[in-house]
Design a protein around this motif. Sequence first.
Motif, PDB file in Angstrom:
ATOM      1  N   THR A   1     -70.300  91.358  42.592  1.00  0.00           N
ATOM      2  CA  THR A   1     -70.875  91.597  41.095  1.00  0.00           C
ATOM      3  C   THR A   1     -69.702  91.341  40.006  1.00  0.00           C
ATOM      4  N   ILE A   2     -68.646  92.169  40.345  1.00  0.00           N
ATOM      5  CA  ILE A   2     -67.465  91.968  39.425  1.00  0.00           C
ATOM      6  C   ILE A   2     -67.094  90.381  39.645  1.00  0.00           C
TER       7      ILE A   2
ATOM      8  N   GLY B   1     -74.340  98.051  43.917  1.00  0.00           N
ATOM      9  CA  GLY B   1     -73.904  96.780  43.285  1.00  0.00           C
ATOM     10  C   GLY B   1     -74.320  96.490  42.225  1.00  0.00           C
ATOM     11  N   CYS B   2     -75.108  97.474  41.204  1.00  0.00           N
ATOM     12  CA  CYS B   2     -75.802  96.996  40.107  1.00  0.00           C
ATOM     13  C   CYS B   2     -74.767  96.474  39.085  1.00  0.00           C
TER      14      CYS B   2
ATOM     15  N   PRO C   1     -73.797  92.229  47.386  1.00  0.00           N
ATOM     16  CA  PRO C   1     -73.482  93.062  46.292  1.00  0.00           C
ATOM     17  C   PRO C   1     -72.030  93.302  45.850  1.00  0.00           C
ATOM     18  N   SER C   2     -71.227  93.039  46.993  1.00  0.00           N
ATOM     19  CA  SER C   2     -69.712  93.299  46.447  1.00  0.00           C
ATOM     20  C   SER C   2     -69.265  92.110  45.299  1.00  0.00           C
TER      21      SER C   2
ATOM     22  N   ILE D   1     -68.960  92.828  31.856  1.00  0.00           N
ATOM     23  CA  ILE D   1     -68.372  94.091  32.556  1.00  0.00           C
ATOM     24  C   ILE D   1     -67.197  93.827  33.353  1.00  0.00           C
ATOM     25  N   ALA D   2     -66.790  92.612  33.620  1.00  0.00           N
ATOM     26  CA  ALA D   2     -65.450  92.341  34.374  1.00  0.00           C
ATOM     27  C   ALA D   2     -64.503  92.652  33.430  1.00  0.00           C
ATOM     28  N   TYR D   3     -64.758  92.762  32.108  1.00  0.00           N
ATOM     29  CA  TYR D   3     -63.573  93.103  31.240  1.00  0.00           C
ATOM     30  C   TYR D   3     -63.680  94.418  30.562  1.00  0.00           C
ATOM     31  N   PRO D   4     -63.555  95.598  31.145  1.00  0.00           N
ATOM     32  CA  PRO D   4     -64.117  96.718  30.638  1.00  0.00           C
ATOM     33  C   PRO D   4     -63.474  97.161  29.195  1.00  0.00           C
TER      34      PRO D   4
ATOM     35  N   ALA E   1     -75.646  99.314  35.796  1.00  0.00           N
ATOM     36  CA  ALA E   1     -74.985 100.721  36.162  1.00  0.00           C
ATOM     37  C   ALA E   1     -73.650 100.617  35.765  1.00  0.00           C
ATOM     38  N   ILE E   2     -72.888  99.579  36.008  1.00  0.00           N
ATOM     39  CA  ILE E   2     -71.428  99.604  35.169  1.00  0.00           C
ATOM     40  C   ILE E   2     -71.428  99.371  33.842  1.00  0.00           C
TER      41      ILE E   2
ATOM     42  N   ARG F   1     -67.048  87.669  36.383  1.00  0.00           N
ATOM     43  CA  ARG F   1     -65.621  87.352  35.700  1.00  0.00           C
ATOM     44  C   ARG F   1     -65.757  85.990  35.849  1.00  0.00           C
TER      45      ARG F   1
END
Lengths: 102, 314
Positions: B233-234, B28-29, B230-231, B194-197, B32-33, B238
């Motif tokens: 993260t996004i 869930g890092c 960890p779930s 990272i929530a807005y790739p 890394a994303i 956001r």
Amino acid sequence: MSAKSDVKKILKGEFTYKTLPMSAMILSPPTSPEYKTGTWRVKKPVIDQSKCIRCLLCWVYCPDMAIMRLEDDHVKIDYDYCKGCGICVSVCPVKAIKMEEG
Amino acid sequence: MSELKYFKTVKEIPREDRFAKGHRLCAGCGAAIAMKLAMKAVRGPTVVVNATGCVEVATTCYPYSAWAVPYIHVAFENTAAVASGIIEANRILNKKRGWKLYDVIAIGGDGGTFDIGLQALSGALERGHNLLYICYDNEAYMNTGIQRSGATPLGAATTTSPAGTIIPGKPQRKKDLIGIAVAHRIPYAATASIAYPIDYMNKIRKALEIEGPKVIHVLTPCVPGWRYSPSDTIKLARLAVETRYFPVYEVENGRVKITIKVDRPKPVEEFLKLQRRFAHLLKPENAHILEALKRGLEENWERLVKLEESGVII
């Protein structure tokens, strides 16, 4: 030299300080796929393919590159690398992914 | 080099990974994303210069390397300096021997950028190398065990600013990295999430097209440091944008543009309550710290809106 043979040789100690590449460079990157992180997992995500709408959000947000994007944009989980964080479950807009034991 | 210049939808993101699986960052890092998306957004031959930090220690455990691009690890303080050297060597070899020019991306964590690497970064920005610096900000020295850094926000509990009876978390506010970078009169600086790739990857593409030094500051939630599931993260990344905790904007030639508008912000408590590092802020005795944090965020947002509306060159 392939990534696999490179890693095996180094781990077995077949390279000595004389035969290692200059400054111990890794000549065939990426070698990390040789290290399977799937063993870290406690729960595993399972995709219900009938619900999947091929939005690819799980593929974009997976931090471990463990979700494979197939030719037709369907996704498949690579359990060799999935660490079981559950990000795919939380970002799935149609709840097609569930966490299961094992 | 791909024909595609900017990404419009998720389907246009390329399949190949230059940041490979099998790295050892936590489940869930967020970093890394950030790395994965950055490496998907590069346009051609690229060299990565990486400071010590979470990403470095977890992706390059010898003999395993997760980087499918030429990669050099350097010390905390000299990322931007090494990147400058590579760029100038490449430029000279291009002139004298016809070498291909390649993009150089320097990557540093918040410790390696806000605190330790700041003088090298400042030097590189001042000398004007054609450099893209990406700072992945997880708001403390997570790699060494969650010590406070210049990027840690007001009131956050870390191991060196623990929340207790003496201090309620970190007593100081967060440093404004983009403000420091823009003060060097650089052509492009931006924050991203990272929530807005698509927004994040297009900023990288845009930055690579621009000649001169560029800085991108991306917020990456950290599971053990921020202490959440960890779930999430996004969700957290956001919420940080939606609560105006982390405004996403870009500064192009001194002109501010807020790229993700937040007209109706959610209460910042929604972002805070998911994280254990802020658990003490929601107690009544620490209401004044929460109030100060909110005031700081609101002032920052108002400042950005005013700068955007007036079109003043900063």
